[in-house]
Design an enzyme around this catalytic site. Structure first.
Site, PDB file in Angstrom:
ATOM      1  CD  GLU A 201     -29.172 -24.673  -4.573  1.00 28.67           C
ATOM      2  OE1 GLU A 201     -29.481 -23.502  -4.893  1.00 28.67           O
ATOM      3  OE2 GLU A 201     -29.924 -25.423  -3.920  1.00 28.67           O
ATOM      4  CD  GLU A 319     -29.319 -25.773   0.120  1.00 28.78           C
ATOM      5  OE1 GLU A 319     -30.405 -25.494  -0.436  1.00 28.78           O
ATOM      6  OE2 GLU A 319     -28.309 -25.047   0.048  1.00 28.78           O
TER       7      GLU A 319
HETATM    8  C1  BGC Z   1     -30.581 -20.986  -1.136  1.00 31.20           C
HETATM    9  C2  BGC Z   1     -31.488 -20.363  -0.135  1.00 31.20           C
HETATM   10  C3  BGC Z   1     -32.894 -20.806  -0.357  1.00 31.20           C
HETATM   11  C4  BGC Z   1     -32.945 -22.300  -0.389  1.00 31.20           C
HETATM   12  C5  BGC Z   1     -34.306 -22.780  -0.717  1.00 31.20           C
HETATM   13  C6  BGC Z   1     -30.704 -22.431  -0.987  1.00 31.20           C
HETATM   14  O1  BGC Z   1     -29.745 -23.046  -1.747  1.00 31.20           O
HETATM   15  O2  BGC Z   1     -29.294 -20.585  -0.916  1.00 31.20           O
HETATM   16  O3  BGC Z   1     -31.389 -19.003  -0.150  1.00 31.20           O
HETATM   17  O4  BGC Z   1     -33.687 -20.352   0.686  1.00 31.20           O
HETATM   18  O5  BGC Z   1     -32.004 -22.824  -1.293  1.00 31.20           O
HETATM   19  O6  BGC Z   1     -34.782 -22.169  -1.860  1.00 31.20           O
END
Ligand code: BGC
Length: 378
Positions: A201, A319
């Site tokens: 990110e 993710e």
């Molecule tokens: C972050 C996490 C977070 C998640 C959702 C991830 O990329 O590293 O810490 O919980 O995104 O927000």
């Protein structure tokens, strides 16, 4: 299926083509709590609206022989889970998760095919040249890689939470490259089921132009020792689909997988998350799976697919997840829809995350969070 499609394409153009990412099977059980400390992930931009989600997918499209490898490697990732809140905490255990051998058994037996391992390399390397990575930390990551490999899980080493580079990219340029050089050297003999993900990110002051330069340079450094390692890279603005067109990759480098993250609608997935400002007010937000809600996801994923086909780069949804403060029915409904929507388009995926606030596994009670698990692996 794959063989037929590939054969067909070879006849057409001495080229290849790409089937959807492979799938696997499930197991099952209930929810877990726990916040994850971190900086606030921004509300990711949704791409422009369009018509209904067409789900073009299965239609083979033509890729060249040299492009095929990355698609095959992406297919190998298949369905995965993030081992979140462990090695990307400032120190493992500080965010409530210390990786255990048994986690890898559970993940493998449930039917996942890969793990993404968020790692805060920057917390375990020197601040000055030669920016040496702590050998004890390398040994810990080696153990993780070993555990995954023993269970036939592909493993992504993802550099996570390099917060300082987001604030001052040029000030951390040399350190970023030097640490990648060490990681690449350290894992150069690993099998091709070990993947490198350059940086989770990118956000803050890393603009698209400088990010593209960082990517090109890091790839060059990794290639010196890892000529055939698959490298994963995502666009800026928190790996948003809406920023894919800003990502300019070296045109002659084909062994890349492009990653995006998806947490839309953000007010649903991040309700009550203490690192998302104002999220208390979103508590109670549901995701009902209405035609409008589904179309919104379809539009976003179709935009990613369109970019992928135009650029001949496979997509890894690295993710996605809905926080435990949301109601379980909505969470599992959303999770299932996202996972299937990704698969229909040939994207591999990794759920965020294994056993913390979004957990598919309930660490406190040592059992699967069944509605989420069956949503992921029906
Ligand atoms: C972050 C996490 C977070 C998640 C959702 C991830 O990329 O590293 O810490 O919980 O995104 O927000």
């Amino acid at each position: 299926m794959k063989a037929i499609l590939i054969g067909l394409c070879l006849i057409i153009l001495t080229a290849g083509c790409v089937p959807a990412a492979s799938t696997s099977q499930p197991t099952a059980v209930p929810p877990s709590p726990e916040p994850s400390a971190t900086s606030a992930p921004a509300v990711t931009a949704s791409p422009e609206p369009s018509a209904t989600p067409a789900v073009p997918t299965q239609t083979p499209f033509i890729i060249t022989e040299s492009e095929r490898l990355a698609y095959e490697r992406n297919e190998r990732l298949g369905r995965g889970v993030n081992l979140g809140n462990a090695l990307e905490a400032p120190n493992e255990g500080e965010w409530g998760v210390t990786l255990e051998e048994g986690f890898f058994d559970l993940i493998h037996e449930a039917g996942f095919s890969s793990v993404r391992v968020p790692i805060r390399w920057n917390a375990h390397a020197g601040d000055k040249p030669p920016y040496t990575v702590d050998p004890a930390f390398f040994a810990r990551v080696d153990w993780v890689v070993e555990q995954a490999m023993q269970r036939d899980l592909a493993v992504i080493l993802d550099w996570h939470h390099y917060v300082e580079i987001m604030e001052a990219p040029m000030g951390h340029h040399d350190r970023f490259m030097a640490i990648w050089e060490q990681i690449a050297e350290h894992y150069k003999s690993m099998p091709d089921t070990v993947y490198f993900e350059l940086l989770n990110e990118p956000n803050g002051t890393i603009g698209a132009t400088s990010w593209n330069k960082f990517v090109a340079e890091a790839i060059q450094i990794i290639r010196r020792t890892n000529p055939t390692r698959t490298i994963i890279v995502g666009p800026g603005n928190w790996n948003s689909i809406g920023n894919l067109y800003d990502l300019l990759l070296p045109p002659d480098e084909h062994n890349l997988i492009v990653t995006v993250h998806y947490y839309q609608p953000f007010q649903f997935t991040h309700q009550g998350a203490d690192w998302a400002e104002g999220s208390e007010a979103w508590l109670g937000t549901k995701w009902t799976g209405s035609p409008a809600e589904k179309s919104a996801v379809g539009r976003d994923f179709d935009a990613a697919l369109k970019w992928s086909r135009q650029n001949h780069r496979p997509i890894f949804l690295g993710e996605f997840g809905a926080y435990s403060e949301a109601d379980m029915e909505s969470r599992s409904r959303w999770t299932e829809f996202i996972a299937r929507s990704a698969e229909e388009r040939g994207f591999s995926w990794a759920y965020w995350e294994f056993c913390s606030g979004f957990g598919v596994y309930d660490l406190a009670n040592r059992k699967w969070n069944e509605p989420i698990l069956t949503a992921l692996l029906p």
